[in-house]
Design a protein around this motif. Structure first.
Motif, PDB file in Angstrom:
ATOM      1  N   SER A  50       0.829  -1.216   0.000  1.00 42.80           N
ATOM      2  CA  SER A  50       0.000   0.000   0.000  1.00 42.80           C
ATOM      3  C   SER A  50       0.857   1.257   0.000  1.00 42.80           C
ATOM      4  O   SER A  50       0.599   2.201  -0.744  1.00 42.80           O
ATOM      5  CB  SER A  50      -0.929   0.019   1.220  1.00 42.80           C
ATOM      6  OG  SER A  50      -1.843  -1.029   1.138  1.00 42.80           O
ATOM      7  N   ALA A  51       1.898   1.255   0.821  1.00 41.68           N
ATOM      8  CA  ALA A  51       2.802   2.413   0.870  1.00 41.68           C
ATOM      9  C   ALA A  51       3.525   2.582  -0.462  1.00 41.68           C
ATOM     10  O   ALA A  51       3.735   3.704  -0.931  1.00 41.68           O
ATOM     11  CB  ALA A  51       3.812   2.247   2.006  1.00 41.68           C
ATOM     12  N   ALA A  52       3.878   1.475  -1.090  1.00 36.35           N
ATOM     13  CA  ALA A  52       4.588   1.539  -2.370  1.00 36.35           C
ATOM     14  C   ALA A  52       3.738   2.174  -3.452  1.00 36.35           C
ATOM     15  O   ALA A  52       4.241   2.892  -4.313  1.00 36.35           O
ATOM     16  CB  ALA A  52       5.026   0.139  -2.791  1.00 36.35           C
ATOM     17  N   ARG A  53       2.450   1.953  -3.403  1.00 35.72           N
ATOM     18  CA  ARG A  53       1.557   2.502  -4.416  1.00 35.72           C
ATOM     19  C   ARG A  53       1.449   4.023  -4.334  1.00 35.72           C
ATOM     20  O   ARG A  53       1.203   4.674  -5.341  1.00 35.72           O
ATOM     21  CB  ARG A  53       0.169   1.887  -4.275  1.00 35.72           C
ATOM     22  CG  ARG A  53       0.126   0.463  -4.724  1.00 35.72           C
ATOM     23  CD  ARG A  53      -1.278  -0.067  -4.671  1.00 35.72           C
ATOM     24  NE  ARG A  53      -1.316  -1.408  -5.219  1.00 35.72           N
ATOM     25  CZ  ARG A  53      -2.124  -2.357  -4.792  1.00 35.72           C
ATOM     26  NH1 ARG A  53      -2.979  -2.116  -3.846  1.00 35.72           N
ATOM     27  NH2 ARG A  53      -2.088  -3.547  -5.339  1.00 35.72           N
ATOM     28  N   ILE A  54       1.606   4.582  -3.147  1.00 33.39           N
ATOM     29  CA  ILE A  54       1.412   6.025  -3.001  1.00 33.39           C
ATOM     30  C   ILE A  54       2.709   6.823  -2.947  1.00 33.39           C
ATOM     31  O   ILE A  54       2.689   8.044  -3.047  1.00 33.39           O
ATOM     32  CB  ILE A  54       0.552   6.356  -1.765  1.00 33.39           C
ATOM     33  CG1 ILE A  54       1.204   5.856  -0.486  1.00 33.39           C
ATOM     34  CG2 ILE A  54      -0.848   5.809  -1.927  1.00 33.39           C
ATOM     35  CD1 ILE A  54       0.509   6.304   0.781  1.00 33.39           C
ATOM     36  N   ARG A  55       3.844   6.160  -2.810  1.00 34.87           N
ATOM     37  CA  ARG A  55       5.127   6.870  -2.741  1.00 34.87           C
ATOM     38  C   ARG A  55       5.458   7.432  -4.126  1.00 34.87           C
ATOM     39  O   ARG A  55       5.524   6.686  -5.100  1.00 34.87           O
ATOM     40  CB  ARG A  55       6.221   5.926  -2.257  1.00 34.87           C
ATOM     41  CG  ARG A  55       7.508   6.659  -1.959  1.00 34.87           C
ATOM     42  CD  ARG A  55       8.386   5.819  -1.110  1.00 34.87           C
ATOM     43  NE  ARG A  55       9.714   6.423  -1.032  1.00 34.87           N
ATOM     44  CZ  ARG A  55      10.626   6.042  -0.194  1.00 34.87           C
ATOM     45  NH1 ARG A  55      10.391   5.078   0.649  1.00 34.87           N
ATOM     46  NH2 ARG A  55      11.796   6.619  -0.189  1.00 34.87           N
ATOM     47  N   PRO A  56       5.695   8.725  -4.228  1.00 35.46           N
ATOM     48  CA  PRO A  56       5.809   9.371  -5.543  1.00 35.46           C
ATOM     49  C   PRO A  56       7.048   8.987  -6.365  1.00 35.46           C
ATOM     50  O   PRO A  56       6.994   8.988  -7.588  1.00 35.46           O
ATOM     51  CB  PRO A  56       5.844  10.864  -5.216  1.00 35.46           C
ATOM     52  CG  PRO A  56       6.265  10.944  -3.782  1.00 35.46           C
ATOM     53  CD  PRO A  56       5.798   9.674  -3.143  1.00 35.46           C
ATOM     54  N   ASP A  57       8.153   8.607  -5.739  1.00 32.80           N
ATOM     55  CA  ASP A  57       9.375   8.361  -6.510  1.00 32.80           C
ATOM     56  C   ASP A  57       9.465   6.957  -7.101  1.00 32.80           C
ATOM     57  O   ASP A  57      10.328   6.671  -7.913  1.00 32.80           O
ATOM     58  CB  ASP A  57      10.614   8.663  -5.678  1.00 32.80           C
ATOM     59  CG  ASP A  57      10.782   7.714  -4.490  1.00 32.80           C
ATOM     60  OD1 ASP A  57       9.958   6.789  -4.332  1.00 32.80           O
ATOM     61  OD2 ASP A  57      11.738   7.906  -3.724  1.00 32.80           O
ATOM     62  N   GLY A  58       8.580   6.057  -6.728  1.00 33.81           N
ATOM     63  CA  GLY A  58       8.572   4.713  -7.282  1.00 33.81           C
ATOM     64  C   GLY A  58       9.641   3.788  -6.729  1.00 33.81           C
ATOM     65  O   GLY A  58       9.671   2.608  -7.063  1.00 33.81           O
ATOM     66  N   ALA A  59      10.540   4.288  -5.902  1.00 31.01           N
ATOM     67  CA  ALA A  59      11.635   3.460  -5.386  1.00 31.01           C
ATOM     68  C   ALA A  59      11.117   2.318  -4.529  1.00 31.01           C
ATOM     69  O   ALA A  59      11.607   1.187  -4.623  1.00 31.01           O
ATOM     70  CB  ALA A  59      12.613   4.322  -4.584  1.00 31.01           C
ATOM     71  N   LEU A  60      10.145   2.600  -3.682  1.00 34.37           N
ATOM     72  CA  LEU A  60       9.609   1.551  -2.815  1.00 34.37           C
ATOM     73  C   LEU A  60       8.899   0.484  -3.651  1.00 34.37           C
ATOM     74  O   LEU A  60       9.064  -0.713  -3.419  1.00 34.37           O
ATOM     75  CB  LEU A  60       8.669   2.151  -1.765  1.00 34.37           C
ATOM     76  CG  LEU A  60       8.108   1.190  -0.729  1.00 34.37           C
ATOM     77  CD1 LEU A  60       9.222   0.463   0.012  1.00 34.37           C
ATOM     78  CD2 LEU A  60       7.225   1.931   0.262  1.00 34.37           C
ATOM     79  N   TRP A  61       8.120   0.910  -4.642  1.00 37.11           N
ATOM     80  CA  TRP A  61       7.422  -0.047  -5.496  1.00 37.11           C
ATOM     81  C   TRP A  61       8.419  -0.941  -6.213  1.00 37.11           C
ATOM     82  O   TRP A  61       8.248  -2.156  -6.277  1.00 37.11           O
ATOM     83  CB  TRP A  61       6.533   0.675  -6.505  1.00 37.11           C
ATOM     84  CG  TRP A  61       5.756  -0.292  -7.323  1.00 37.11           C
ATOM     85  CD1 TRP A  61       5.958  -0.631  -8.618  1.00 37.11           C
ATOM     86  CD2 TRP A  61       4.668  -1.101  -6.880  1.00 37.11           C
ATOM     87  NE1 TRP A  61       5.061  -1.591  -9.014  1.00 37.11           N
ATOM     88  CE2 TRP A  61       4.250  -1.893  -7.964  1.00 37.11           C
ATOM     89  CE3 TRP A  61       3.991  -1.231  -5.662  1.00 37.11           C
ATOM     90  CZ2 TRP A  61       3.207  -2.795  -7.868  1.00 37.11           C
ATOM     91  CZ3 TRP A  61       2.942  -2.129  -5.585  1.00 37.11           C
ATOM     92  CH2 TRP A  61       2.565  -2.903  -6.670  1.00 37.11           C
ATOM     93  N   ASN A  62       9.475  -0.366  -6.765  1.00 33.26           N
ATOM     94  CA  ASN A  62      10.497  -1.153  -7.458  1.00 33.26           C
ATOM     95  C   ASN A  62      11.178  -2.134  -6.507  1.00 33.26           C
ATOM     96  O   ASN A  62      11.437  -3.281  -6.868  1.00 33.26           O
ATOM     97  CB  ASN A  62      11.537  -0.238  -8.110  1.00 33.26           C
ATOM     98  CG  ASN A  62      10.961   0.506  -9.286  1.00 33.26           C
ATOM     99  OD1 ASN A  62       9.968   0.093  -9.872  1.00 33.26           O
ATOM    100  ND2 ASN A  62      11.573   1.622  -9.639  1.00 33.26           N
ATOM    101  N   ALA A  63      11.465  -1.689  -5.290  1.00 32.73           N
ATOM    102  CA  ALA A  63      12.109  -2.565  -4.304  1.00 32.73           C
ATOM    103  C   ALA A  63      11.188  -3.716  -3.916  1.00 32.73           C
ATOM    104  O   ALA A  63      11.613  -4.867  -3.806  1.00 32.73           O
ATOM    105  CB  ALA A  63      12.530  -1.769  -3.069  1.00 32.73           C
TER     106      ALA A  63
END
Length: 188
Positions: A50-63
């Protein structure tokens, strides 16, 4: 996967089998460290996604995607999880719901060793296996490894954790150093 959840009927039990708990927790630790999230506030997987979806830089989603989509797989990789399936999970779910149809979802199944391991484990160890209609579904975001899983062909290295008795019972030789899971098991 979508059909599994969409088509769930009230007369069946769905059991999702994630990665081994210790492996999932370790992956979350790595993800948090990679993107600077303090490990002392370690989130659950769904919170991290959920946090990855809203983080603007995309780094969390990629990780998250990189760590959760790793294709590390082996037959009977986490034996304790298999024991829990027939000792705790299935009896509890069937007692609670009382259904004869059981769907087991192996998320992130890679080349298929986990769903095939579940099938072999149930056939070898769950005394109630013949009393239920069981469907084991494997999913993965990597379509190439899913195609390999559907084929059910494995090299000798993949089989090294299996006993000769299990190999003889559930596989046929498909080449000089390749073995194929029996069609009856693969298609069931």
């Amino acid at each position: 996967l979508a059909h599994l959840l969409r088509d769930n009927r009230p007369d069946e039990v769905i059991i999702a089998i994630p990665s081994a708990a210790g492996e999932t927790r370790q992956r979350i630790v790595y993800i948090c460290r990679d993107v600077g999230v303090p490990v002392k506030t370690l989130p659950a997987v769904h919170e991290l996604i959920s946090a990855a979806r809203i983080r603007p830089d995309g780094a969390l989603w990629n990780a998250v995607a990189d760590h959760l989509a790793q294709s590390d797989t082996r037959f009977f990789r986490d034996r304790a999880s298999f024991k829990r399936i027939n000792d705790e999970i299935l009896p509890a779910q069937l007692l609670k719901r009382g259904h004869e149809r059981v769907r087991i979802w192996s998320a992130g199944c890679s080349t298929g060793q986990e769903p095939y391991s579940i099938a072999m484990w149930l056939l070898e160890n769950w005394p109630m296996v013949d009393q239920h209609e069981i469907e084991i579904v494997g999913s993965d975001i990597d379509t190439a490894v899913l195609e390999r899983a559907r084929g059910g062909v494995f090299g000798l290295r993949a089989l090294m954790r299996l006993s000769p008795a299990l190999i003889e019972k559930y596989f046929v030789q498909a080449g000089p150093e390749e073995w194929k899971i029996l069609d009856d098991l693969r298609e069931s």
